[in-house]
Scaffold this motif. Sequence first.
Motif, mmCIF file in Angstrom:
data_model
loop_
_atom_site.group_PDB
_atom_site.id
_atom_site.type_symbol
_atom_site.label_atom_id
_atom_site.label_comp_id
_atom_site.label_asym_id
_atom_site.label_seq_id
_atom_site.Cartn_x
_atom_site.Cartn_y
_atom_site.Cartn_z
ATOM 1 N N GLN A 1 0.823 -1.195 0.000
ATOM 2 C CA GLN A 1 0.000 0.000 0.000
ATOM 3 C C GLN A 1 0.868 1.260 0.000
ATOM 4 O O GLN A 1 1.939 1.282 0.625
ATOM 5 C CB GLN A 1 -0.907 0.015 1.238
ATOM 6 C CG GLN A 1 -1.869 -1.162 1.310
ATOM 7 C CD GLN A 1 -2.838 -1.174 0.153
ATOM 8 O OE1 GLN A 1 -3.393 -0.135 -0.214
ATOM 9 N NE2 GLN A 1 -3.050 -2.348 -0.432
ATOM 10 N N LYS A 2 0.407 2.302 -0.683
ATOM 11 C CA LYS A 2 1.145 3.560 -0.720
ATOM 12 C C LYS A 2 1.201 4.166 0.683
ATOM 13 O O LYS A 2 0.202 4.198 1.408
ATOM 14 C CB LYS A 2 0.472 4.536 -1.675
ATOM 15 C CG LYS A 2 1.247 5.830 -1.885
ATOM 16 C CD LYS A 2 0.585 6.698 -2.938
ATOM 17 C CE LYS A 2 1.379 7.966 -3.192
ATOM 18 N NZ LYS A 2 0.754 8.810 -4.245
ATOM 19 N N GLN A 3 2.383 4.646 1.066
ATOM 20 C CA GLN A 3 2.575 5.309 2.350
ATOM 21 C C GLN A 3 3.272 6.645 2.126
ATOM 22 O O GLN A 3 3.904 6.866 1.088
ATOM 23 C CB GLN A 3 3.392 4.429 3.294
ATOM 24 C CG GLN A 3 2.687 3.142 3.707
ATOM 25 C CD GLN A 3 3.536 2.298 4.633
ATOM 26 O OE1 GLN A 3 4.653 1.938 4.296
ATOM 27 N NE2 GLN A 3 3.002 1.990 5.799
ATOM 28 N N HIS A 4 3.175 7.511 3.122
ATOM 29 C CA HIS A 4 3.680 8.875 2.979
ATOM 30 C C HIS A 4 4.733 9.157 4.051
ATOM 31 O O HIS A 4 4.464 9.044 5.247
ATOM 32 C CB HIS A 4 2.535 9.879 3.070
ATOM 33 C CG HIS A 4 1.512 9.674 2.000
ATOM 34 N ND1 HIS A 4 1.552 10.332 0.791
ATOM 35 C CD2 HIS A 4 0.429 8.842 1.946
ATOM 36 C CE1 HIS A 4 0.544 9.926 0.046
ATOM 37 N NE2 HIS A 4 -0.153 9.033 0.722
ATOM 38 N N ASN B 1 6.424 12.830 1.245
ATOM 39 C CA ASN B 1 5.336 13.793 1.366
ATOM 40 C C ASN B 1 5.864 15.220 1.487
ATOM 41 O O ASN B 1 5.505 16.100 0.713
ATOM 42 C CB ASN B 1 4.493 13.417 2.589
ATOM 43 C CG ASN B 1 3.209 14.207 2.720
ATOM 44 O OD1 ASN B 1 2.368 13.884 3.541
ATOM 45 N ND2 ASN B 1 3.027 15.255 1.930
ATOM 46 N N THR C 1 2.981 7.519 7.228
ATOM 47 C CA THR C 1 1.535 7.434 7.437
ATOM 48 C C THR C 1 0.835 6.907 6.191
ATOM 49 O O THR C 1 1.362 6.989 5.080
ATOM 50 C CB THR C 1 0.952 8.819 7.784
ATOM 51 O OG1 THR C 1 1.293 9.745 6.747
ATOM 52 C CG2 THR C 1 1.512 9.328 9.105
ATOM 53 N N ALA C 2 -0.375 6.385 6.410
ATOM 54 C CA ALA C 2 -1.148 5.867 5.279
ATOM 55 C C ALA C 2 -1.727 6.995 4.436
ATOM 56 O O ALA C 2 -1.900 6.853 3.223
ATOM 57 C CB ALA C 2 -2.263 4.957 5.791
ATOM 58 N N GLU C 3 -2.027 8.135 5.075
ATOM 59 C CA GLU C 3 -2.585 9.286 4.381
ATOM 60 C C GLU C 3 -1.571 10.422 4.334
ATOM 61 O O GLU C 3 -0.742 10.546 5.241
ATOM 62 C CB GLU C 3 -3.864 9.770 5.078
ATOM 63 C CG GLU C 3 -4.975 8.738 5.124
ATOM 64 C CD GLU C 3 -5.499 8.380 3.745
ATOM 65 O OE1 GLU C 3 -5.483 9.276 2.866
ATOM 66 O OE2 GLU C 3 -5.922 7.227 3.547
ATOM 67 N N PRO C 4 -1.608 11.256 3.291
ATOM 68 C CA PRO C 4 -0.666 12.379 3.248
ATOM 69 C C PRO C 4 -0.917 13.349 4.393
ATOM 70 O O PRO C 4 -2.048 13.539 4.836
ATOM 71 C CB PRO C 4 -0.962 13.035 1.886
ATOM 72 C CG PRO C 4 -2.323 12.558 1.507
ATOM 73 C CD PRO C 4 -2.481 11.211 2.110
ATOM 74 N N ASP D 1 -3.501 19.295 9.290
ATOM 75 C CA ASP D 1 -3.695 18.153 10.181
ATOM 76 C C ASP D 1 -3.324 18.491 11.619
ATOM 77 O O ASP D 1 -3.613 17.744 12.524
ATOM 78 C CB ASP D 1 -2.850 16.952 9.721
ATOM 79 C CG ASP D 1 -3.473 16.260 8.524
ATOM 80 O OD1 ASP D 1 -4.709 16.268 8.433
ATOM 81 O OD2 ASP D 1 -2.734 15.718 7.703
#
Length: 229
Positions: free
Chosen positions: A45-48, A86, A112-115, A120
Amino acid sequence: MPLIDIIKGLLHERSADSHDHEIYVQQAITEAVMENVRQLPATEQKQHLCLWATEASDIEVLTKEGYIPQLRLALDNEQYTQLHINNIYPYRPPVRLKPVCLQEDRLWLTVTAEPVTYHDHYYTSASLSAADDSDSITAATVLLDSAQQDRWLIDGSLPAQASITWHHGTFYIKPSPETCAPVGGVPTSIRRGTETIPLMSNALATSLHDSDIIELGPDIRLRFSASTD
């Protein structure tokens, strides 16, 4: 010698050749990043990936042209193509991102999984501490707790030289009319890494980032430290 000690030595080294010194520091940081990346659970899975730094010297080295491609190449060489670089942020990472410390109290890594974006950050409290010319803390800390109030006055050489407000997770600073640069007063400004941000109007509120230095004229410096917890 532990890798962290190598980085610490490199970051404080005073090399006659500053270009070579920057290269050495970049390589050491890259090795520290890779050492931690190798310990991540395997995933397709893509990670950031983000790097976070609060010291001006670290930020300068990390943002030099060529560093991101160097880190990208190191990741690709070990088949970490799912890791997207990121950003490099000039402040302390929020605890909820589970940062890995690469050097004590100044350099971190998050994956992290999300950017991650600046929005944030939802700060709930902060502190102001008097700082000297080297930005080291020299006096007691004043707590800014959004659970107790949402506006504070900063007294400098003039009454209410600036005010700080809190709104939806962000702290803002606004200078008094007497300390805005356009009207000829001693300007209030923010130092953020290598950048200096003059506060030009008391009609505008400027957001504060963790580790900002607030300069109330030439003699008063305050370090702003924010918390997401």
